[in-house]
Design an enzyme around this catalytic site. Structure first.
Site, PDB file in Angstrom:
ATOM      1  N   ASN A 208       0.837  -1.192   0.000  1.00  0.00           N
ATOM      2  CA  ASN A 208       0.000   0.000   0.000  1.00  0.00           C
ATOM      3  C   ASN A 208       0.874   1.246   0.000  1.00  0.00           C
ATOM      4  O   ASN A 208       2.042   1.197   0.411  1.00  0.00           O
ATOM      5  CB  ASN A 208      -0.906   0.020   1.231  1.00  0.00           C
ATOM      6  CG  ASN A 208      -1.999  -1.022   1.162  1.00  0.00           C
ATOM      7  OD1 ASN A 208      -2.487  -1.327   0.080  1.00  0.00           O
ATOM      8  ND2 ASN A 208      -2.369  -1.582   2.296  1.00  0.00           N
ATOM      9  N   ASP A 276      -4.377  -6.316   2.019  1.00  0.00           N
ATOM     10  CA  ASP A 276      -5.498  -7.236   2.207  1.00  0.00           C
ATOM     11  C   ASP A 276      -5.207  -8.622   1.664  1.00  0.00           C
ATOM     12  O   ASP A 276      -5.749  -9.613   2.153  1.00  0.00           O
ATOM     13  CB  ASP A 276      -6.759  -6.680   1.532  1.00  0.00           C
ATOM     14  CG  ASP A 276      -7.259  -5.410   2.208  1.00  0.00           C
ATOM     15  OD1 ASP A 276      -7.223  -5.346   3.450  1.00  0.00           O
ATOM     16  OD2 ASP A 276      -7.675  -4.479   1.497  1.00  0.00           O
ATOM     17  N   PRO A 303      -4.525 -12.196   7.112  1.00  0.00           N
ATOM     18  CA  PRO A 303      -5.255 -12.097   8.379  1.00  0.00           C
ATOM     19  C   PRO A 303      -5.668 -10.655   8.652  1.00  0.00           C
ATOM     20  O   PRO A 303      -4.985  -9.712   8.251  1.00  0.00           O
ATOM     21  CB  PRO A 303      -4.240 -12.593   9.414  1.00  0.00           C
ATOM     22  CG  PRO A 303      -2.904 -12.393   8.780  1.00  0.00           C
ATOM     23  CD  PRO A 303      -3.136 -12.619   7.308  1.00  0.00           C
ATOM     24  N   ASP A 304      -6.795 -10.505   9.320  1.00  0.00           N
ATOM     25  CA  ASP A 304      -7.325  -9.181   9.667  1.00  0.00           C
ATOM     26  C   ASP A 304      -6.842  -8.840  11.074  1.00  0.00           C
ATOM     27  O   ASP A 304      -7.386  -9.320  12.071  1.00  0.00           O
ATOM     28  CB  ASP A 304      -8.844  -9.201   9.606  1.00  0.00           C
ATOM     29  CG  ASP A 304      -9.453  -7.813   9.679  1.00  0.00           C
ATOM     30  OD1 ASP A 304      -8.938  -6.989  10.465  1.00  0.00           O
ATOM     31  OD2 ASP A 304     -10.435  -7.548   8.962  1.00  0.00           O
ATOM     32  N   LYS A 341     -15.535  -4.821  12.252  1.00  0.00           N
ATOM     33  CA  LYS A 341     -14.299  -5.287  12.891  1.00  0.00           C
ATOM     34  C   LYS A 341     -14.476  -5.513  14.388  1.00  0.00           C
ATOM     35  O   LYS A 341     -13.752  -6.303  14.986  1.00  0.00           O
ATOM     36  CB  LYS A 341     -13.181  -4.261  12.680  1.00  0.00           C
ATOM     37  CG  LYS A 341     -12.918  -3.897  11.230  1.00  0.00           C
ATOM     38  CD  LYS A 341     -12.281  -5.011  10.447  1.00  0.00           C
ATOM     39  CE  LYS A 341     -11.876  -4.517   9.057  1.00  0.00           C
ATOM     40  NZ  LYS A 341     -11.265  -5.578   8.245  1.00  0.00           N
TER      41      LYS A 341
END
Length: 403
Positions: A208, A276, A303-304, A341
């Site tokens: 990013n 992501d 993974p988040d 979330k």
């Protein structure tokens, strides 16, 4: 900042003990008074004479010194300092601390003290990763002991990995943070920052557009208010802040592991721009152009990290803050993200190209909580960080008592 501060420095046994000599010099340059305690194993690596010469004071080595013990010297030593620092903190010393053993001067001081304790671990990578050491680390953290390091790199034993003692200036920064006064004194806060790099092959990666500037500014603002900050950063453009427990990572999976290893914390601020997706299988050799056409890239979901921290059943931080970088429908998308979330607050910003925010020096954010939305005016990222740090301090003061 360390002028007239009294540091009781316990030097454990290990090759990293040589760094304690430079640490003493750095502390005295900043006006600190250093009282050294040298363990028997530590004296195998550095001499009492060299330690004494740099500290400008007597070196204490023996618990059963009749002259001192007639006046309960070990009790006086343990409580006359502003901070007790253990560097290097060996696996043996950490085990003694965790189990409450007191069979020499160093371990007795650590058991008898009512002064804050900061340790700089140093050991072989396998010793650091051993379940017994990890259990001891968890015990010490729950007892209120602060850590600086260890770092990752080559070791004297020839292996590579976590276990290197933090460098002198890193330890000095941690000492300054531990002795800082402010509304976040006694709080341990996790900050993630920068991008992650997900390898496609050895020379290409997915990432990013993040400089790490906002996360770095937040960490600095928290330290300035007295917090102990664990700073987990991807490969950012800006240099990391001083006076933090720095943990460098490359990928999202490494960042999640570093965050979980940092727990428990009072608050977690997830300011990193985590990719992501990653390659399902990264190529081990550089991918070449061929006459056959474009390569087929298979992606997997990363993974988040924000959701993982927010939805933990154990060791969930009392306050979890996420960031939402959006290009359209800012408030609606960010509010939905907070609910999805499970985090407490979302700091949302518009990163469309026209704003110049992504990678820039300024930010304009919405602070979204369960009670509503606040629009903050455009301001330097350092000011955004200061305002957010103050809000965090106010929230923790209301909601979470320092044990």
């Amino acid at each position: 900042m360390l002028s007239c501060k009294r540091i009781l420095l316990i030097i454990g046994g290990g090759i990293a003990a040589f760094k304690a000599l430079d640490l003493i010099r750095r502390l005295r340059e900043r006006g600190a008074e250093v009282t050294p305690v040298l363990t028997r194993a530590g004296a195998e690596f550095v001499t009492p004479l060299s330690v004494s010469a740099l500290a400008g004071s007597r070196v204490f080595t023996d618990l059963f010194d009749l002259t001192d013990e007639a006046e309960m010297g070990h009790i006086q030593l343990s409580r006359s300092a502003d901070l007790v620092v253990v560097a290097p903190a060996t696996a043996d010393l950490m085990a003694k601390m965790a189990q409450g053993q007191a069979d020499d001067l160093a371990s007795t001081l650590l058991l008898a003290t009512d002064t804050p304790v900061l340790i700089a671990p140093a050991m072989n990578v396998r010793m650091w990763q051993h379940p017994a050491t990890q259990r001891n680390i968890a015990t010490l953290r729950s007892d209120g002991v602060s850590f600086v390091g260890p770092g990752e790199g080559d070791m004297a034993c020839g292996e590579h990995g976590p276990g290197r003692m933090a460098e002198s200036l890193e330890i000095v920064a941690a000492i300054e943070g531990a002795l800082a006064d402010g509304p976040l004194k006694g709080r341990r806060i996790l900050v993630t920052s920068g991008p992650t790099h997900e390898p496609i092959d050895p020379v290409r990666y997915i990432a990013n557009r993040s400089s790490g500037a906002q996360g770095t500014a937040i960490a600095r603002a928290l330290v300035a208010l007295g917090a102990e900050v664990v700073f987990v950063t991807g490969p950012a453009d800006v240099p990391p802040p001083e006076r933090v427990d720095l943990r460098r990572v490359e990928t999202a999976r490494e960042m999640l592991a570093a965050c979980e290893a940092a727990l428990p914390v009072d608050a977690a601020i997830c300011a990193a721009a985590v990719a992501d997706w990653r390659m399902a299988t990264a190529a081990t050799s550089k991918m070449k152009k061929t006459a056959g056409g474009l390569p087929q890239l298979e992606f997997a979901e990363n993974p988040d990290i924000l959701a993982s921290l927010s939805q933990r059943s154990e060791e969930r931080p009392a306050l979890v803050i996420g960031f939402a970088a959006e290009t359209d429908d800012l408030e609606a998308n960010a509010s939905a993200k907070r609910l999805r979330k499970g985090c407490d607050w979302i700091v949302a910003n518009d990163v469309s190209a026209a704003t110049g925010i992504m990678g820039g020096t300024e930010n304009a954010v919405l602070l979204i909580t369960a009670t509503g939305t606040e629009a903050w005016p455009r301001m330097p990222k350092a000011e955004v960080a200061q305002r957010l740090a103050q809000r965090i301090a106010e929230h923790l003061a209301r909601e979470v008592a320092i044990p």
